[in-house]
Design a protein around this motif. Structure first.
Motif, PDB file in Angstrom:
ATOM      1  N   LYS A 191     -15.479   1.519  -4.682  1.00  0.00           N
ATOM      2  CA  LYS A 191     -14.777   1.363  -5.953  1.00  0.00           C
ATOM      3  C   LYS A 191     -15.338   2.530  -7.145  1.00  0.00           C
ATOM      4  O   LYS A 191     -15.092   2.544  -8.206  1.00  0.00           O
ATOM      5  N   LEU A 201     -12.075   3.671  -1.583  1.00  0.00           N
ATOM      6  CA  LEU A 201     -11.679   2.002  -1.373  1.00  0.00           C
ATOM      7  C   LEU A 201     -12.434   1.207  -0.976  1.00  0.00           C
ATOM      8  O   LEU A 201     -12.697   0.021  -1.495  1.00  0.00           O
ATOM      9  N   GLU A 202     -13.541   1.447  -0.692  1.00  0.00           N
ATOM     10  CA  GLU A 202     -14.607   0.693  -0.112  1.00  0.00           C
ATOM     11  C   GLU A 202     -15.576   0.355  -1.192  1.00  0.00           C
ATOM     12  O   GLU A 202     -16.050  -0.822  -1.356  1.00  0.00           O
ATOM     13  N   ASP A 205     -10.362   0.697   7.417  1.00  0.00           N
ATOM     14  CA  ASP A 205     -10.473   0.930   5.900  1.00  0.00           C
ATOM     15  C   ASP A 205      -9.106   0.251   5.192  1.00  0.00           C
ATOM     16  O   ASP A 205      -9.151  -0.426   4.374  1.00  0.00           O
ATOM     17  N   ILE A 230      -3.158   7.279  -1.108  1.00  0.00           N
ATOM     18  CA  ILE A 230      -4.320   7.074  -0.338  1.00  0.00           C
ATOM     19  C   ILE A 230      -4.801   8.405   0.107  1.00  0.00           C
ATOM     20  O   ILE A 230      -4.015   8.977   0.805  1.00  0.00           O
ATOM     21  N   TYR A 286      -9.753   7.122  -0.291  1.00  0.00           N
ATOM     22  CA  TYR A 286      -9.917   7.150  -1.705  1.00  0.00           C
ATOM     23  C   TYR A 286      -8.488   6.942  -2.198  1.00  0.00           C
ATOM     24  O   TYR A 286      -7.468   7.305  -1.611  1.00  0.00           O
ATOM     25  N   LEU A 287      -8.260   6.170  -3.500  1.00  0.00           N
ATOM     26  CA  LEU A 287      -6.993   5.768  -4.287  1.00  0.00           C
ATOM     27  C   LEU A 287      -7.203   6.750  -5.343  1.00  0.00           C
ATOM     28  O   LEU A 287      -7.733   7.178  -5.961  1.00  0.00           O
ATOM     29  N   THR A 311       0.733  -1.105   0.002  1.00  0.00           N
ATOM     30  CA  THR A 311      -0.124  -0.092   0.019  1.00  0.00           C
ATOM     31  C   THR A 311       0.952   1.030   0.080  1.00  0.00           C
ATOM     32  O   THR A 311       1.625   1.402   1.001  1.00  0.00           O
ATOM     33  N   PHE A 313      -9.301  -2.897   2.659  1.00  0.00           N
ATOM     34  CA  PHE A 313      -9.433  -2.813   1.383  1.00  0.00           C
ATOM     35  C   PHE A 313      -8.128  -2.582   0.837  1.00  0.00           C
ATOM     36  O   PHE A 313      -7.819  -2.375  -0.424  1.00  0.00           O
ATOM     37  N   ALA A 314      -6.999  -2.695   1.716  1.00  0.00           N
ATOM     38  CA  ALA A 314      -5.477  -2.609   1.154  1.00  0.00           C
ATOM     39  C   ALA A 314      -4.627  -3.478   1.955  1.00  0.00           C
ATOM     40  O   ALA A 314      -5.301  -4.415   2.253  1.00  0.00           O
TER      41      ALA A 314
END
Length: 141
Positions: A36, A33-34, A118, A8, A18-19, A3, A122-123
């Motif tokens: 997409k 991230l949650e 998170d 991020i 958010y990515l 990551t 998600f990562a």
């Protein structure tokens, strides 16, 4: 996969992380991230990368990646931001025993717990280091 906390994003007024995907004409394109879903944040949005965040300790500042790593090493379950205030403070007392109680508030602790949750979901807690980021930038040039 590692990551990269420099990619991020936390956006003021928005829940979750958010990515970063790309630069837009007048802002940034990012993906939640949650779920997409992609979003364009304009130049007025207050965007912060997690790599730029640190907490105050009695010896100076501790980067968020180091805080997350310390949190993962504490035995037992990690409290949520909805947990009892005493439990949250006790947890951070174990994870970062030298945090500065005068400048690192409960609200900050709750935000970091949300972010940690998170990242775990998600990562990955395996973070890209500054040296790896510099090598990648040198390759791109």
């Amino acid at each position: 996969m590692k990551t990269d906390l420099a990619k991020i994003l936390s956006v003021s007024g928005r829940h979750g992380l958010y990515l970063y995907l790309a630069q837009a004409r007048n802002g940034a394109i990012a993906e939640s991230l949650e779920d997409k879903k992609r979003t364009v944040f304009d130049a007025k949005s207050r965007i912060t990368t997690l790599a730029d965040i640190a907490i105050y300790t009695n010896e100076g500042e501790l980067k968020l990646a180091d805080v997350f790593t310390a949190m993962s090493k504490v035995g037992g379950t990690v409290p949520t931001s909805k947990s009892d205030d005493k439990d949250i403070k006790a947890f951070f007392g174990k994870a970062v025993p030298n945090y500065d109680g005068d400048r690192f508030y409960l609200s900050h602790m709750k935000k970091i717990l949300d972010w940690y949750d998170d990242i775990v979901k998600f990562a990955s807690l395996d973070f890209v280091t500054d040296e790896e980021r510099e090598k990648e930038a040198a390759k791109a040039e």
